[in-house]
Design a protein around this motif. Structure first.
Motif, short mmCIF file in Angstrom:
data_model
loop_
_atom_site.label_atom_id
_atom_site.label_comp_id
_atom_site.label_asym_id
_atom_site.label_seq_id
_atom_site.Cartn_x
_atom_site.Cartn_y
_atom_site.Cartn_z
N MET A 259 0.75 -1.09 0.17
CA MET A 259 -0.08 -0.10 0.00
C MET A 259 0.77 1.47 0.14
SD MET A 259 -3.14 -1.30 2.55
CE MET A 259 -3.84 0.54 2.48
N ILE A 260 2.07 1.22 0.78
CA ILE A 260 2.68 2.30 0.82
C ILE A 260 3.76 2.56 -0.48
CG2 ILE A 260 4.95 3.36 1.89
CD1 ILE A 260 3.71 2.00 4.53
N THR A 261 4.07 1.60 -1.06
CA THR A 261 5.04 1.55 -2.05
C THR A 261 4.66 1.29 -3.48
OG1 THR A 261 5.62 -0.74 -2.03
CG2 THR A 261 7.01 0.52 -0.59
N THR A 262 3.58 0.95 -3.58
CA THR A 262 2.97 0.64 -4.94
C THR A 262 1.79 1.52 -5.47
OG1 THR A 262 3.41 -1.82 -4.72
CG2 THR A 262 2.09 -1.40 -6.46
N PRO A 263 2.12 2.42 -6.24
CA PRO A 263 1.03 3.24 -6.77
C PRO A 263 -0.17 2.32 -7.56
CG PRO A 263 3.21 4.23 -7.73
CD PRO A 263 3.17 2.81 -7.15
N GLY A 264 -1.46 2.71 -7.17
CA GLY A 264 -2.55 1.84 -7.77
C GLY A 264 -2.67 0.87 -7.10
N ALA A 265 -2.24 0.13 -6.03
CA ALA A 265 -2.45 -0.91 -5.25
C ALA A 265 -3.88 -1.05 -4.92
CB ALA A 265 -1.59 -1.11 -3.96
N LEU A 266 -4.46 -2.35 -5.10
CA LEU A 266 -5.76 -2.45 -4.77
C LEU A 266 -6.13 -2.54 -3.30
CD1 LEU A 266 -6.69 -4.78 -7.84
CD2 LEU A 266 -6.79 -2.30 -7.60
N PHE A 267 -5.20 -3.00 -2.28
CA PHE A 267 -5.47 -3.37 -1.05
C PHE A 267 -5.99 -2.11 -0.33
CE2 PHE A 267 -1.68 -6.49 -1.50
CZ PHE A 267 -2.56 -7.33 -1.53
N ARG A 268 -7.01 -2.36 0.44
CA ARG A 268 -7.79 -0.88 1.12
C ARG A 268 -8.10 -1.30 2.67
NH1 ARG A 268 -6.78 0.57 -2.97
NH2 ARG A 268 -7.83 2.09 -4.61
N GLY A 269 -8.00 -2.75 2.95
CA GLY A 269 -8.51 -2.93 4.35
C GLY A 269 -8.24 -4.46 4.69
N LEU A 270 -8.76 -4.84 5.81
CA LEU A 270 -8.69 -6.16 6.39
C LEU A 270 -9.98 -6.51 6.80
CD1 LEU A 270 -5.50 -5.82 8.73
CD2 LEU A 270 -5.59 -6.48 6.38
N HIS A 271 -10.21 -7.82 6.48
CA HIS A 271 -11.59 -8.45 7.19
C HIS A 271 -11.43 -9.53 7.94
CE1 HIS A 271 -15.83 -9.53 7.37
NE2 HIS A 271 -15.60 -10.67 7.05
N PHE A 272 -11.71 -9.75 9.14
CA PHE A 272 -11.38 -10.79 10.15
C PHE A 272 -12.58 -11.75 10.39
CE2 PHE A 272 -8.08 -7.85 11.72
CZ PHE A 272 -7.06 -8.72 11.68
N PHE A 273 -12.19 -13.18 10.17
CA PHE A 273 -13.13 -14.04 10.43
C PHE A 273 -12.80 -14.86 11.63
CE2 PHE A 273 -12.33 -13.90 5.69
CZ PHE A 273 -13.71 -14.15 5.40
N PRO A 274 -13.35 -14.59 12.73
CA PRO A 274 -12.94 -14.78 14.17
C PRO A 274 -12.83 -16.32 14.51
CG PRO A 274 -14.63 -12.90 14.49
CD PRO A 274 -14.63 -13.44 12.94
N CYS A 275 -13.43 -16.92 13.81
CA CYS A 275 -13.45 -18.44 13.87
C CYS A 275 -13.86 -18.82 15.29
CB CYS A 275 -12.41 -19.15 13.40
SG CYS A 275 -12.01 -18.75 11.81
N GLY A 276 -14.98 -18.37 15.87
CA GLY A 276 -15.48 -18.75 17.36
C GLY A 276 -14.87 -18.04 18.38
N ALA A 277 -13.67 -17.32 18.02
CA ALA A 277 -13.06 -16.43 19.05
C ALA A 277 -13.34 -15.01 18.79
CB ALA A 277 -11.58 -16.69 19.10
N VAL A 278 -14.36 -14.59 18.84
CA VAL A 278 -14.81 -13.03 19.03
C VAL A 278 -14.13 -12.02 19.80
CG1 VAL A 278 -16.67 -11.29 18.79
CG2 VAL A 278 -17.03 -13.71 17.62
N ALA A 279 -14.28 -12.66 21.13
CA ALA A 279 -13.73 -11.77 22.17
C ALA A 279 -12.09 -11.49 22.11
CB ALA A 279 -14.19 -12.26 23.65
N ARG A 280 -11.70 -12.81 21.78
CA ARG A 280 -9.98 -12.61 21.47
C ARG A 280 -9.78 -11.72 20.42
NH1 ARG A 280 -7.27 -18.41 20.87
NH2 ARG A 280 -8.86 -18.62 22.91
#
Length: 302
Positions: A259-280
């Motif tokens: 994201m820092i070094t590549t013009p036009g990079a597609l990455f915008r964010g993260l999405h987490f799958f807690p897999c049963g460990a929401v609080a953690r």
């Protein structure tokens, strides 16, 4: 940029990505929660699953509760669960009129046989039904390590290109949420491949919560959360890799670097799958991502 400054910039971007990440919850978890979890900031975007064998009403009720928490709900809409277009239209109207949101996640769903005429998310988008209901922001699935369904060369890229064209035609904000990523190498290669072939859709990287791989496997196979189940089924041959220590940091930092070094990079964010460990997962997210040593210690005590 000197190495020290470069590493600091990557660290800042990585922490921001973690703090601003979206995450997934099941209707069962939301309904059982008496109040908004302490580590869940208001305004957080929460994806709510619609699991096979359950009615959409449970997903809708969980979305209402998430809205009451002051968070932004994003319901899953599996194409293969739609009996017909009137059902899809009714659900689209419930999302816009009852939840007061115009955002959904489209997935094919894990039904072996579609309930109606829609076999995949492209077919769903082509009907224009959601657009007519006022849906304007749509997440779709991406497959850095291959799709369990689209196995013909170039098929996945062609489908993404068609979705991008529909978005441009209909004024939609279409974004990609990737399948679970444990290895940055295929993820970064896939993102470069998309850019090189004219895909401009923003990419949100799917990551597991801070759980051991075996726990992730058990949970995904039992619950089929989002794209977790088809991904796990398709990647059984790679399970030897999953027995090794793997942390979100190993993927997040390379993403931040791009994201820092590549013009036009597609990455915008993260999405987490807690897999049963929401609080953690929420605690880890609130801390901006633990250092690798602390993370590994948490896995050992899980």
């Amino acid at each position: 940029m000197p190495d020290v400054q470069a590493r600091a910039a990557v660290s800042r971007t990585a922490r921001r990505l973690v703090h601003e990440s979206t995450l997934e919850m099941t209707p069962a978890y939301v309904s059982a929660a008496r109040q908004r979890p302490d580590a869940l900031p208001q305004g957080t975007t929460i994806f709510i699953t619609w699991l096979t064998g359950f009615a959409f009403g449970q997903t809708l009720a969980a979305c209402r509760k998430v809205r009451e928490w002051g968070c932004q709900p994003v319901p899953h809409l599996p194409a293969r669960a739609m009996a017909d277009l009137p059902m899809l239209r009714m659900i689209g109207q419930a999302v816009t009129q009852e939840l007061h949101t115009d955002t959904v996640l489209l997935i094919a769903g894990d039904k072996a046989k579609p309930a109606g005429c829609l076999a995949d998310t492209l077919a769903l988008l082509q009907t224009g039904t959601l657009q007519e209901s006022g849906i304007r922001n749509i997440y779709v699935a991406g497959h850095p390590e291959g799709s369990p369904v689209m196995q013909q060369p170039g098929q996945a890229l062609s489908v993404l290109r068609q979705k991008q064209e529909i978005g441009q035609r209909d004024g939609l904000d279409i974004r990609i949420v990737s399948q679970l990523c444990l290895d940055p190498a295929p993820l970064l290669q896939w993102e470069r491949h998309l850019r090189a072939n004219g895909i401009t859709l923003p990419v949100h990287v799917g990551l597991p919560g801070p759980v051991p791989p075996r726990m992730m496997m058990r949970y995904g196979m039992r619950c089929g959360v989002g794209p977790v189940l088809p991904f796990l089924k398709a990647q059984r041959a790679l399970m030897h890799r999953w027995s090794c220590t793997s942390t979100p940091e190993q993927v997040i930092r390379p993403v931040a670097q791009v994201m820092i070094t590549t013009p036009g990079a597609l990455f915008r964010g993260l999405h987490f799958f807690p897999c049963g460990a929401v609080a953690r997962t929420l605690g880890w997210r609130e801390a901006g991502g633990m250092p690798r040593q602390a993370y590994a210690k948490g896995l050992m005590s899980a």
